[in-house]
Enzyme design. Structure first.
Site, PDB file in Angstrom:
ATOM      1  N   GLY A   1     123.386  24.733  38.545  1.00 34.78           N
ATOM      2  CA  GLY A   1     123.808  26.123  38.687  1.00 34.78           C
ATOM      3  C   GLY A   1     122.993  26.872  39.711  1.00 34.78           C
ATOM      4  CB  ALA A   2     120.900  25.694  42.522  1.00 32.80           C
ATOM      5  CB  SER A   3     125.625  28.160  44.012  1.00 33.64           C
ATOM      6  OG  SER A   3     126.498  27.965  42.906  1.00 33.64           O
TER       7      SER A   3
ATOM      8  CG  ASN B   1     120.190  28.294  36.008  1.00 32.09           C
ATOM      9  OD1 ASN B   1     119.820  29.230  35.287  1.00 32.09           O
ATOM     10  ND2 ASN B   1     120.992  28.464  37.048  1.00 32.09           N
TER      11      ASN B   1
ATOM     12  CE1 TYR C   1     123.974  31.654  26.932  1.00 30.08           C
ATOM     13  CE2 TYR C   1     123.006  33.684  26.085  1.00 30.08           C
ATOM     14  CZ  TYR C   1     123.041  32.675  27.038  1.00 30.08           C
ATOM     15  OH  TYR C   1     122.153  32.700  28.087  1.00 30.08           O
ATOM     16  CB  VAL C   2     123.301  32.151  19.174  1.00 31.53           C
ATOM     17  CG1 VAL C   2     122.340  31.632  18.123  1.00 31.53           C
ATOM     18  CG2 VAL C   2     122.819  33.501  19.712  1.00 31.53           C
ATOM     19  CB  ALA C   3     126.475  27.859  18.382  1.00 31.05           C
TER      20      ALA C   3
ATOM     21  CB  VAL D   1     126.204  19.743  34.240  1.00 30.84           C
ATOM     22  CG1 VAL D   1     125.608  19.854  35.633  1.00 30.84           C
ATOM     23  CG2 VAL D   1     126.613  21.110  33.692  1.00 30.84           C
TER      24      VAL D   1
END
Length: 253
Positions: A14-16, A92, A158-160, A66
């Site tokens: 996710g570097a972009s 990331n 998101y938390v899961a 990924v």
């Protein structure tokens, strides 16, 4: 004393993206050669590659999903051929979605968070840890979140995903520690990014009032901690979940 990553190869997934590109710039500033992973934003990845190369380091871009092991394994081979075996992996990338209540959240969103948080971590380990073992060391840094400790309404998917990621990283730290491979997590708070600066949305009084330092953190402050954990200065830290949230969340002993 300074962070020196000269001679190291780093991969940032996710570097972009907003936070990823600052991490890439920061690791490059410390001397690392950088593999810039992206899924769909090839133009931004190529722009970042040119920017990093102008500073004197080597860089390449690599596309992959990924959540797919075969694509991560292919990415490993591409990076190894172009920059050499990877010393530092920063996980990331994450799938974005609209947050809502458990009752209203689509099941597909939970699957997406599992795939992009948990499975990404597993895939990256399977792909890159064997070369780290062969080299006698390495660094894995996962980007988690303060939300994993907050558990507020609408955060459930998101938390899961991030709490599942936390479990993988803690177990992996114990499994690969004997090879001098460290496995840590950085957990940002609600972070100011380039998007906020462009839109003038850096401030949020309601959020800042809950933070002991009374402000939001910046993307650079997150990247600084990633660089530290990627370096030899953090050689005896592993299995850690490190909030970079101005004290908004505090792990207890």
């Amino acid at each position: 004393m300074q962070i020196n990553l000269s001679g190291k190869t780093a991969l940032i997934t996710g570097a972009s993206g907003q936070l990823g590109r600052v991490m890439a710039r920061t690791l490059a500033a410390c001397g690392a050669n950088v593999a810039i992973h992206y899924r769909g934003n090839a133009a931004k990845a190529e722009e970042l590659k040119a920017e990093l190369e102008a500073t004197g380091v080597r860089a390449l871009t690599v596309q992959a999903d990924v959540t797919k092991l075969d694509e991560v394994l292919a990415m490993k081979e591409t990076v190894k051929a172009g920059l050499g075996a990877v010393d530092i992996v920063v996980a990331n990338a994450v799938i974005q979605y609209q947050w809502t209540s458990v009752l209203e959240q689509a099941v597909e969103d939970y699957v997406g968070q599992f795939e992009s948080c948990v499975l990404q971590s597993v895939h990256l380990a399977k792909a890159f840890v064997p070369d780290m073992i062969a080299k006698g060391g390495g660094r894995l840094v996962g980007i988690n979140t303060e939300c994993a400790m907050q558990n507020f309404p609408t955060q459930s998917a998101y938390v899961a995903g991030k709490r599942g990621m936390d479990g993988v990283y803690r177990v992996l730290a114990k499994e690969v520690g004997e090879h001098q491979i460290t496995v840590n997590q950085v957990a940002p708070g609600w972070t100011i990014s380039e998007r906020d600066r462009e839109a003038g949305t850096e401030r949020s009084e309601s959020y800042e009032s809950t933070v002991p330092l009374k402000r939001r953190g910046t993307d650079q402050e997150i990247a600084n901690v990633v660089a530290f954990l990627a370096s030899d200065l953090a050689s005896f830290i592993t299995g850690a979940y490190v909030p970079v949230s101005g004290g908004n969340v505090m792990p207890a002993i």
